[in-house]
Design a protein around this motif. Sequence first.
Motif, short mmCIF file in Angstrom:
data_model
loop_
_atom_site.label_atom_id
_atom_site.label_comp_id
_atom_site.label_asym_id
_atom_site.label_seq_id
_atom_site.Cartn_x
_atom_site.Cartn_y
_atom_site.Cartn_z
N TYR A 202 -52.46 87.66 -1.20
CA TYR A 202 -52.11 86.26 -1.43
C TYR A 202 -50.67 85.99 -1.00
N LEU A 203 -49.77 86.92 -1.33
CA LEU A 203 -48.37 86.74 -0.93
C LEU A 203 -48.25 86.70 0.59
N LEU A 204 -48.89 87.63 1.27
CA LEU A 204 -48.71 87.76 2.71
C LEU A 204 -49.41 86.65 3.49
N LYS A 205 -50.59 86.24 3.03
CA LYS A 205 -51.39 85.28 3.80
C LYS A 205 -51.10 83.82 3.44
N THR A 206 -50.67 83.58 2.21
CA THR A 206 -50.51 82.22 1.73
C THR A 206 -49.08 81.88 1.35
N ALA A 207 -48.50 82.71 0.49
CA ALA A 207 -47.21 82.35 -0.11
C ALA A 207 -46.04 82.49 0.86
N VAL A 208 -45.92 83.65 1.51
CA VAL A 208 -44.79 83.87 2.41
C VAL A 208 -44.80 82.87 3.57
N PRO A 209 -45.95 82.61 4.21
CA PRO A 209 -45.93 81.58 5.26
C PRO A 209 -45.49 80.21 4.75
N ALA A 210 -45.92 79.84 3.54
CA ALA A 210 -45.51 78.54 2.98
C ALA A 210 -44.00 78.49 2.78
N LEU A 211 -43.42 79.58 2.28
CA LEU A 211 -41.98 79.63 2.06
C LEU A 211 -41.23 79.56 3.39
N ARG A 212 -41.68 80.31 4.39
CA ARG A 212 -40.99 80.32 5.68
C ARG A 212 -41.06 78.96 6.36
N GLN A 213 -42.23 78.34 6.30
CA GLN A 213 -42.37 77.03 6.94
C GLN A 213 -41.48 76.00 6.26
N SER A 214 -41.39 76.07 4.94
CA SER A 214 -40.54 75.13 4.22
C SER A 214 -39.08 75.34 4.56
N ALA A 215 -38.64 76.60 4.61
CA ALA A 215 -37.25 76.88 4.97
C ALA A 215 -36.94 76.36 6.36
N ALA A 216 -37.85 76.55 7.30
CA ALA A 216 -37.64 76.07 8.66
C ALA A 216 -37.54 74.54 8.69
N ARG A 217 -38.42 73.87 7.94
CA ARG A 217 -38.39 72.40 7.91
C ARG A 217 -37.06 71.88 7.40
N HIS A 218 -36.43 72.61 6.50
CA HIS A 218 -35.19 72.16 5.88
C HIS A 218 -33.96 72.82 6.50
N GLY A 219 -34.14 73.52 7.63
CA GLY A 219 -33.02 74.08 8.34
C GLY A 219 -32.28 75.16 7.58
N ARG A 220 -33.00 75.95 6.80
CA ARG A 220 -32.37 76.98 5.97
C ARG A 220 -32.79 78.37 6.43
N SER A 221 -31.95 79.34 6.15
CA SER A 221 -32.36 80.73 6.31
C SER A 221 -33.51 81.00 5.34
N VAL A 222 -34.40 81.88 5.73
CA VAL A 222 -35.56 82.17 4.89
C VAL A 222 -35.10 83.00 3.69
N PRO A 223 -35.27 82.48 2.48
CA PRO A 223 -34.86 83.26 1.30
C PRO A 223 -35.81 84.43 1.07
N PRO A 224 -35.33 85.50 0.44
CA PRO A 224 -36.18 86.67 0.24
C PRO A 224 -37.29 86.43 -0.77
N VAL A 225 -38.41 87.07 -0.54
CA VAL A 225 -39.49 87.15 -1.53
C VAL A 225 -39.36 88.49 -2.24
N VAL A 226 -39.12 88.42 -3.56
CA VAL A 226 -38.98 89.63 -4.37
C VAL A 226 -40.30 89.82 -5.09
N ALA A 227 -41.17 90.63 -4.52
CA ALA A 227 -42.56 90.73 -4.99
C ALA A 227 -42.67 91.64 -6.20
N HIS A 228 -43.35 91.15 -7.21
CA HIS A 228 -43.59 91.90 -8.45
C HIS A 228 -44.69 92.93 -8.20
N VAL A 229 -44.38 94.20 -8.50
CA VAL A 229 -45.34 95.28 -8.31
C VAL A 229 -45.42 96.11 -9.59
N LEU A 230 -46.62 96.31 -10.09
CA LEU A 230 -46.83 97.19 -11.24
C LEU A 230 -46.96 98.62 -10.73
#
Length: 330
Positions: A202-230
Amino acid sequence: MSMQNDGEVQSSESRFAAQPTRERVGLVVDGANAAQAVQMIVDHEKAGVRQIWMTQSPMNPDTLSTLAAAAIPTTSIRLGTAIIPTYPRHPLTMALQALAINDLAPGRLRLGIGPSHRPTIEGMYGIPVEKPLEHLREYVEIVRAGLWRGKIEHQGTFFHVNASLPRTAEIPILISTLRVGAFQLAGEIADGALPWLCPIPYLLKTAVPALRQSAARHGRSVPPVVAHVLVATSDDRQAVLAATRKQIERYGKLPFYANMFADAGFPVGPDGRMSDELVDSLVVSGTDEAIAARFNELLSSGLDELLVLQVPVQDVNSERAQLARLIGQL
């Protein structure tokens, strides 16, 4: 600020890929007892851990107070919150508490905040949760204005704040992220995204692309995704799955998580029961070598950092020390 092109987005990814693995893996510290948490942070620094994270659970001692205490006997370990709920704490108060920690440990705090869950905020605190993402947007704007610019002049829907802070501190502000709207908001306003219990596909296919696209739309560097892992330091897979289910089963009953699990293709049962497939997708286990290999695989797949939560199987203390040594030697 100009829009980013594909090359610029790639350069954002590469700034994390260039870091040693140990710098990209943080360990969650249990905050149920403040004195014990401080000692654990000291011990983790000695073991070579570079980043710890603490969660503000509803009835645990105050996390920012604990981190302030931990800042004094440590020298280099980074201190992060994942997360501090926003509704019970005024954003000016949050900024001033963060400023105090930065005074004690300059450059070592990463402030992760988020709206938490409606059953907790409304049921325990009696605070109405209305438009949580809009509330979070205002909250981040106020905290950033105070910390980064030293002056807040905010007249919004949820807050009216006018204040000047004694000094600035460019503390990274990360936000909790579960569904697409939150990842888009992180790309727009935050210094990092803190998903919790999100399956990796879900993170790789849905969430990360959404974050990157939003950062690009707003002219920002892509912020890091700090993924929770058990993580469980055991190669008894059935015991690992049983221990994991016991530790996380309550999340299936929380609406925000149930909706995210459905988005990820793992709908929960009518009683909130999480499927075996969902539990299995969330936990990493095995030998130290197998766990380290999986960490490297995840960090090579498009995730920037990992936020590791221990799943005790037999002995919580010895397994916690083993996990800290493993991370410290990456």
